[in-house]
Design an enzyme around this catalytic site. Structure first.
Site, PDB file in Angstrom:
ATOM      1  N   GLU A   1     -34.134 -62.148  39.751  1.00 33.89           N
ATOM      2  CA  GLU A   1     -32.996 -61.232  39.573  1.00 33.89           C
ATOM      3  C   GLU A   1     -32.686 -60.397  40.830  1.00 33.89           C
ATOM      4  O   GLU A   1     -31.496 -60.075  41.002  1.00 33.89           O
ATOM      5  CB  GLU A   1     -33.248 -60.303  38.378  1.00 33.89           C
ATOM      6  CG  GLU A   1     -33.248 -60.990  37.033  1.00 33.89           C
ATOM      7  CD  GLU A   1     -34.460 -61.877  36.812  1.00 33.89           C
ATOM      8  OE1 GLU A   1     -34.313 -62.915  36.142  1.00 33.89           O
ATOM      9  OE2 GLU A   1     -35.537 -61.555  37.335  1.00 33.89           O
TER      10      GLU A   1
ATOM     11  N   ASP B   1     -36.373 -64.651  28.599  1.00 34.98           N
ATOM     12  CA  ASP B   1     -37.461 -64.327  27.675  1.00 34.98           C
ATOM     13  C   ASP B   1     -36.949 -63.905  26.300  1.00 34.98           C
ATOM     14  O   ASP B   1     -36.790 -62.717  26.021  1.00 34.98           O
ATOM     15  CB  ASP B   1     -38.331 -63.221  28.264  1.00 34.98           C
ATOM     16  CG  ASP B   1     -39.076 -63.668  29.499  1.00 34.98           C
ATOM     17  OD1 ASP B   1     -39.167 -64.891  29.726  1.00 34.98           O
ATOM     18  OD2 ASP B   1     -39.568 -62.810  30.251  1.00 34.98           O
TER      19      ASP B   1
ATOM     20  N   ASP C   1     -38.082 -68.551  38.826  1.00 39.49           N
ATOM     21  CA  ASP C   1     -38.184 -67.442  37.872  1.00 39.49           C
ATOM     22  C   ASP C   1     -38.222 -66.122  38.633  1.00 39.49           C
ATOM     23  O   ASP C   1     -38.351 -66.095  39.867  1.00 39.49           O
ATOM     24  CB  ASP C   1     -39.461 -67.625  37.043  1.00 39.49           C
ATOM     25  CG  ASP C   1     -39.437 -66.835  35.742  1.00 39.49           C
ATOM     26  OD1 ASP C   1     -38.411 -66.192  35.438  1.00 39.49           O
ATOM     27  OD2 ASP C   1     -40.452 -66.857  35.023  1.00 39.49           O
TER      28      ASP C   1
END
Length: 737
Positions: free
Chosen positions: A387, A453, A384
């Site tokens: 990015e 999300d 997670d």
């Protein structure tokens, strides 16, 4: 992307053109000099100064010097834009609007590289990954820059977590794809400024892209996935039900979740541990107060057939007393800026970022992950915040990993984290269980994905179908969204409709955020648990069908969840359908995605379609066209085609169990399928490949490949209300009607 490249075969329109099968590469002089030769069949190429003929296509030039690809019948498939491709920005004083809180949408007007493609009125454009819109991207602009944004995504969001620089275009001339492999930030404008212009603009990248040709979407996707790499074969168990929350904060709480599933008779394969299992959010550590014996917990759950998945973030806490930080620092394995280790903030506070592109760092991450999984018997890793996310503003462009600046490696960071993580499973001879939030178009051989999300909103439920179907077309067949929505409070009706709509999502995970209501099915009421359980049991019954599709995805690049147009490319009505999907070739799902609705229009393509008993209130046989179908809260629109041949299980509580009975569901008309059996987890294990066919009277099973000792004891054939069971054998002939 596969490690091959391109020898120039011709120069057209001032551009280098290379060909490999139905893949055409267009690049500027020098773009491929450092790359390896592409192998192609010279006998299939007809070189001339103005065209290259490749199979059914001709790559040539228009009289005014634009690149054009035509079919053998003369129809244009792809053509460079013939008008003014300049983008203009409206310059007005925005100060008054900003006082009310409006945000200015900046329009970029100039690019270092701009690829201009002409769009016809009838063209639909698909692809670009996880964008929150319908399947047809026509009329929108997107910026490919992996972005952590937990707010309420909608069709206006230009950047989300993934950068999949691939579009699939349908038009009068047929289908084609375009893949732009540059990792810098780039813009895909799909007729948003000029209806007949699609352009790809890059701020830093160069002219270097691929045109993928094919008669059908299947042809294009197969060629595209051959180029970027076919997805890894997942474990059978990964197709099971998974439960998560930010966060299950203690060992006792995790056990209670497992108990809740068992007590309510609901199948379950994985429970996910979010960041609160860590010691101060230090990756690869465990909080001994909350989880005093994580290994014991894992072993206890494993006896129930449930495994743990642990989250790992890239942000490493800057702490001299923390071994991972010390080790990475000592090997100079962290991102730097101006010669100094770069610091930002994520969950642990002051944080640094591993240079996953460095081989020594990647090897260290692989070994650390493998040791962590062995120590605590962890079944999967959830990557997670890669990015990479940051709390103190975005990473500057001059942050370096090795010799590369952040503006070049940003979109690849998630992939290289996933690569290093996946290698840890290979050390054990197991297929990787890695989920990543951020990735690039070349990531599928190493990882599965989920779409980040989302929120407990009906709009996000509606968006989930085209998101997952589009990710499949883009070469990521194992994808999913957070069932029920991650942020906000989910209602009973929304949760039920969500599981009905996403029951065949390859990655099936219920996940919710802290400070929201509990979202497990048994946290609502008895009716919710009963309906949720009915659909979970359907999912487990159809697990071998999904597993067969996963094999096909691995071998051929075929999506599991498919947009309607993918299976019916000649049906104009299917081109823009976003609220109905295909699951393989034999099932179509048209769920309710609007609050309060108990009826919807379902589209039936050619063929005969029958409602699935126990799921549909309406089980009539349907033929081509739209029909209004009633769907009470406990029902969904699941239909099978009359020529369906579908392998099934029955009564499994988890996918660690070895099924002793193979059930084959027949739609009633002649059909066939290929089905696979193996141990569901090994990389090098043998397998059986079965050919199953039905001619309307006789069912036949034959073994095409025999490399695994079958677990099946019984073979059962189901057709209409008829059920025939016989001892399993590798060759079988059963008279059904």
């Amino acid at each position: 992307m596969r490690d091959v490249c391109y020898k120039t075969t011709a120069v057209l329109c001032g551009k280098n053109i290379s060909v490999d099968g139905n893949i055409v590469r267009v690049f500027e002089t020098g773009a491929g000099d450092e790359l390896v030769k592409l192998f192609f069949d010279p006998e299939r190429l007809d070189y001339s100064s103005d065209a290259i003929k490749v199979g059914a296509y001709t790559v040539g030039a228009t009289p005014d010097g634009r690149l054009r690809v035509c079919r053998a019948d003369g129809k244009t498939v792809v053509e460079e834009y013939d008008g003014d491709a300049t983008v203009y920005a409206e310059e007005k004083d925005f100060s008054l609007a900003s006082l009310e809180g409006h945000k200015k949408e900046n329009v970029r007007c100039e690019y270092r590289t701009q690829i201009n493609i002409k769009l016809a009125d009838v063209d639909c454009v698909y692809g670009l990954g996880d964008k929150a819109a319908g399947v047809d991207r026509r009329g929108y602009e997107y910026v490919q820059w992996n972005t952590d944004d937990p707010s309420q995504h909608n069709e206006n969001y230009k950047s989300l977590y993934k950068s999949i620089n691939f579009v699939l275009v349908s038009g009068k001339g047929g289908f084609y794809g375009i893949f732009y492999p540059d990792t810098h930030k780039c813009t895909f404008n799909i007729g948003a400024y000029k209806a007949d212009l699609m352009f790809i603009g890059s701020e830093c990248g160069r002219l270097d892209y691929y045109i993928i040709l094919g008669e059908t979407p299947r042809d294009v996707v197969r060629e595209y996935t051959r180029l970027v790499g076919r997805p890894a074969l997942v474990r059978l168990k990964m197709l099971g039900n998974q439960q998560s929350r930010w966060s299950y904060g203690s060992q006792d709480e995790v056990e209670k979740i497992a108990d809740g599933y068992a007590e309510n008779g609901l199948p379950l394969d994985y429970i996910h541990l979010d960041i609160d299992y860590m010691d101060g959010y230090r990756v690869y550590t465990v909080d001994k107060t909350r989880f005093p014996d994580l290994r014991m917990l894992s072993e206890k759950l494993e006896k129930r057939g449930v495994e743990l998945v642990a989250i790992i973030d890239p942000g490493v806490k800057s702490d001299d007393g923390y071994a991972v930080y010390r080790d990475l620092s000592n090997m100079n394995g962290l991102a730097v800026r101006n010669g100094e280790v770069y610091h930002n903030a994520v969950w642990p506070g002051d944080s640094v970022y591993p240079d996953y592109f460095d081989r020594e760092v990647a090897r260290y991450v692989t070994e650390t992950t493998a040791n962590f999984m062995r120590d605590y018997k962890i079944g999967g890793i959830w990557c997670d915040m890669n990015e990479p996310a940051s709390f103190n503003g975005p990473l500057p462009d001059d942050v370096m990993c090795g010799e590369y600046c952040h503006d070049r490696w940003h979109n690849l960071y998630g992939e290289y984290m996933a690569r290093a993580t996946a290698a840890a499973f290979e050390l054990e001879g197991k297929r990787p269980y890695v989920i990543t939030r951020a990735c690039f178009g070349t990531s599928a051989p190493f990882t599965t994905v989920w779409n980040g999300d989302n929120q407990s909103l009906w709009a996000h439920l509606k968006a989930s179908l085209p998101q997952i179907a589009t990710m499949g077309v883009c070469g990521f067949p194992i994808d999913g969204v957070d069932i029920g929505g991650f942020g906000g409070d989910c209602t009973k009706e929304l949760l039920i409709r969500w599981i009905e709509a996403n029951i065949f999502s390859p990655l099936l995970r219920n996940h919710s955020s802290m400070h929201t209501r509990s979202q497990e099915p048994f946290a609502f009421d008895g009716e919710t648990t009963e309906i949720y359980g009915k659909f979970l049991r359907l999912r487990y019954d159809l697990a071998p069908y999904l597993y067969d599709l996963a094999h096909s995805a691995h071998e051929c690049g075929e999506p599991i969840i498919r947009p309607m147009f993918y299976s019916y490319p000649d049906d104009e009505a299917c081109r823009r359908i976003s609220d109905q999907i295909m699951i393989g070739e034999y099932l179509t799902l048209a769920p309710i995605t609007d609050q309060g609705c108990e009826c919807r229009a379902v589209y039936f393509p050619r063929g005969e379609w029958i409602g699935w008993k126990g799921i549909n209130a309406d089980v009539k046989t349907r033929s081509k066209g739209y029909a209004a179908v009633p769907m009470q809260l406990e029902c969904s629109g699941l239909y099978y085609r009359a020529d369906a041949v579908i392998p099934m299980y029955s009564g499994l509580r988890n996918l660690s169990e070895k099924p002793s009975e193979l059930i084959v569901f027949l739609g009633g008309k002649a059909g066939r399928c290929i089905s696979y059996e193996d141990d569901g987890k090994s990389v090098a294990g043998g397998r059986n490949v079965y050919s199953m066919s039905f001619d309307g009277k006789i069912f036949r099973l034959s073994t095409v490949v025999r490399g695994y000792d079958s677990d099946y004891k019984t073979l059962t054939v189901v057709c209409d209300d008829k059920r025939i069971s016989v001892p399993f054998d590798y060759e079988r002939r059963i008279k059904v009607l």
